[in-house]
Design an enzyme around this catalytic site. Structure first.
Site, mmCIF file in Angstrom:
data_model
loop_
_atom_site.group_PDB
_atom_site.id
_atom_site.type_symbol
_atom_site.label_atom_id
_atom_site.label_comp_id
_atom_site.label_asym_id
_atom_site.label_seq_id
_atom_site.Cartn_x
_atom_site.Cartn_y
_atom_site.Cartn_z
ATOM 1 N N ASP A 15 0.023 3.358 -5.346
ATOM 2 C CA ASP A 15 -0.944 4.071 -4.496
ATOM 3 C C ASP A 15 -2.259 4.311 -5.236
ATOM 4 O O ASP A 15 -2.774 5.436 -5.268
ATOM 5 C CB ASP A 15 -0.359 5.415 -4.026
ATOM 6 C CG ASP A 15 1.078 5.306 -3.558
ATOM 7 O OD1 ASP A 15 1.405 4.310 -2.897
ATOM 8 O OD2 ASP A 15 1.877 6.214 -3.866
ATOM 9 N N ASN A 163 8.016 6.021 11.546
ATOM 10 C CA ASN A 163 7.852 6.986 10.458
ATOM 11 C C ASN A 163 6.525 7.707 10.500
ATOM 12 O O ASN A 163 6.443 8.904 10.215
ATOM 13 C CB ASN A 163 7.994 6.272 9.111
ATOM 14 C CG ASN A 163 9.415 5.904 8.795
ATOM 15 O OD1 ASN A 163 10.140 5.422 9.656
ATOM 16 N ND2 ASN A 163 9.827 6.122 7.561
ATOM 17 N N GLU A 200 0.521 3.716 7.286
ATOM 18 C CA GLU A 200 0.237 4.706 6.242
ATOM 19 C C GLU A 200 -0.848 4.166 5.315
ATOM 20 O O GLU A 200 -1.364 3.058 5.483
ATOM 21 C CB GLU A 200 1.505 5.031 5.450
ATOM 22 C CG GLU A 200 2.048 3.856 4.637
ATOM 23 C CD GLU A 200 3.327 4.185 3.872
ATOM 24 O OE1 GLU A 200 3.992 5.177 4.211
ATOM 25 O OE2 GLU A 200 3.663 3.432 2.937
ATOM 26 N N HIS A 264 -1.096 -0.083 0.090
ATOM 27 C CA HIS A 264 -1.644 1.235 -0.217
ATOM 28 C C HIS A 264 -2.923 1.077 -1.043
ATOM 29 O O HIS A 264 -3.027 1.490 -2.190
ATOM 30 C CB HIS A 264 -0.654 2.127 -0.941
ATOM 31 C CG HIS A 264 -1.022 3.572 -0.785
ATOM 32 N ND1 HIS A 264 -0.216 4.474 -0.133
ATOM 33 C CD2 HIS A 264 -2.154 4.242 -1.133
ATOM 34 C CE1 HIS A 264 -0.833 5.659 -0.117
ATOM 35 N NE2 HIS A 264 -2.016 5.534 -0.719
ATOM 36 N N ARG A 298 5.648 -0.771 -9.408
ATOM 37 C CA ARG A 298 4.526 -1.132 -8.555
ATOM 38 C C ARG A 298 3.281 -0.975 -9.421
ATOM 39 O O ARG A 298 3.011 0.108 -9.927
ATOM 40 C CB ARG A 298 4.472 -0.245 -7.316
ATOM 41 C CG ARG A 298 5.610 -0.491 -6.335
ATOM 42 C CD ARG A 298 5.515 0.383 -5.105
ATOM 43 N NE ARG A 298 5.798 1.770 -5.416
ATOM 44 C CZ ARG A 298 5.696 2.758 -4.520
ATOM 45 N NH1 ARG A 298 5.311 2.500 -3.291
ATOM 46 N NH2 ARG A 298 5.985 4.000 -4.866
#
Length: 324
Positions: A15, A163, A200, A264, A298
């Site tokens: 992120d 979600n 998201e 993200h 990640r």
């Protein structure tokens, strides 16, 4: 393009958010693998962020002392009206709610010092950012347009399958909404409903008379990919009918080269002050042991992107790792 970076720029940081300030520094913030604090680092160059010493600016609350004691996710650094703000999501528990969702809410911290890395004590909590729903919420960002400040985020609506959806509202100040939230997007296309129905990680890019809103969809494995909405910058961004949503991903896994689940994202500019950069995280293997949420690998990637003749961004594919 001649701009190229040593990728991954920073390992084990998901992120990622990079902001280039007027002081000439790049500031970097991201989710840390333990999900227990917020740290900043800065450098004069993108590659320099890899070796910059992180400074912890906020730590999670002790368990049992409130809503910010677990799973600190997706911090973003913003500079608004002469002050620094970090938006982030936090929960009071790792357990799911009655809808099978994590129990995150959104929060903000503020720093009025010129140097946001000077000391942890300069950062103060502004509390939870209240929305129209008391439900799972995360991944907030903000942007200014026509002298107004807007807030964009992801949130669960129990009445809508999935979600999380994407919402926007004007802000009264950097931690308070002024207007009723407007839903801009919900998971609906095949690419954003793989395993989980997800919208998201919104990110804003203003160029060529348009506002582009990228976001991430589907599960956080190799299915994770980026989509995009856009609007002309003279239109009312609080009118959902003014936004246009693409029906396909604009950035996705490169299965051939072993780069999985890019997303993200955020945006910044290169050292030349002109070249637009895409910042995102990616994995380089498919065999994830256990819950992907707790797999730390990640990695933060940065690469330039181009523009087509109609003024739309063309992100291409994830760049191969410079090193293994």
């Amino acid at each position: 393009m001649t701009v190229r970076y040593e990728n991954p720029v920073i390992i084990q940081r998901a992120d990622p958010y990079i902001y280039k300030h007027t002081d000439g520094y790049y500031y970097f913030v991201a989710s840390v693998p333990a999900y227990n604090l917020i740290e900043l680092r800065r450098a004069k160059t993108i590659d320099g962020l890899a070796h910059a010493m992180p400074r912890t600016i906020w730590r999670k609350h002790d368990s049992g002392t409130g809503a910010q004691s677990e799973l600190i996710w997706a911090p973003e650094l913003h500079y608004t009206d002469g002050k620094w703000y970090v938006y982030y999501a936090a929960s009071h528990t790792t357990a799911f709610d009655e809808n099978g969702m994590f129990q995150h809410r959104m929060f903000a911290i503020e720093c009025d010092a010129e140097d946001p890395m000077e000391t942890e004590e300069n950062w103060v909590e502004r509390g939870q950012i209240e929305t129209h729903l008391d439900s799972f919420a995360l991944d907030a960002t903000s942007f200014e347009l026509n002298d107004k400040l807007y807030y964009v985020w992801a949130q669960k609506d129990p009445e809508i399958k999935g979600n999380s959806n994407l919402y926007i509202a004007e802000m009264e100040n950097p931690w308070t909404l002024k207007t009723a939230p407007v839903m801009l997007s919900k998971p609906e296309f095949d690419w954003e409903t793989k395993i989980f129905w997800v919208n998201e990680g919104p990110a804003i890019l203003k160029r060529n008379g348009k506002v582009f809103l990228t976001f991430s969809g589907s599960a956080t494995d190799e299915n994770y990919a980026m989509g995009m909405l856009w609007i002309e910058d003279d239109k009312d961004v609080l009118d959902a009918t003014n936004w246009h949503k693409l029906d396909h991903p604009v950035f996705q896994s490169d299965m051939e080269n072993g780069l999985y689940g890019p997303g993200h994202n955020s945006f910044t500019v290169a050292e030349d002050g002109e070249t637009d950069l895409l910042v995102y995280h990616v994995r380089n293997y498919l065999d994830i042991k256990g819950d992907p949420l707790y797999d730390p690998n990640r990695h933060t990637m940065v690469q330039p992107f181009e523009w087509d003749d109609e003024g739309f961004p063309v992100f291409g594919k994830p760049q191969p790792f410079t090193f293994n």
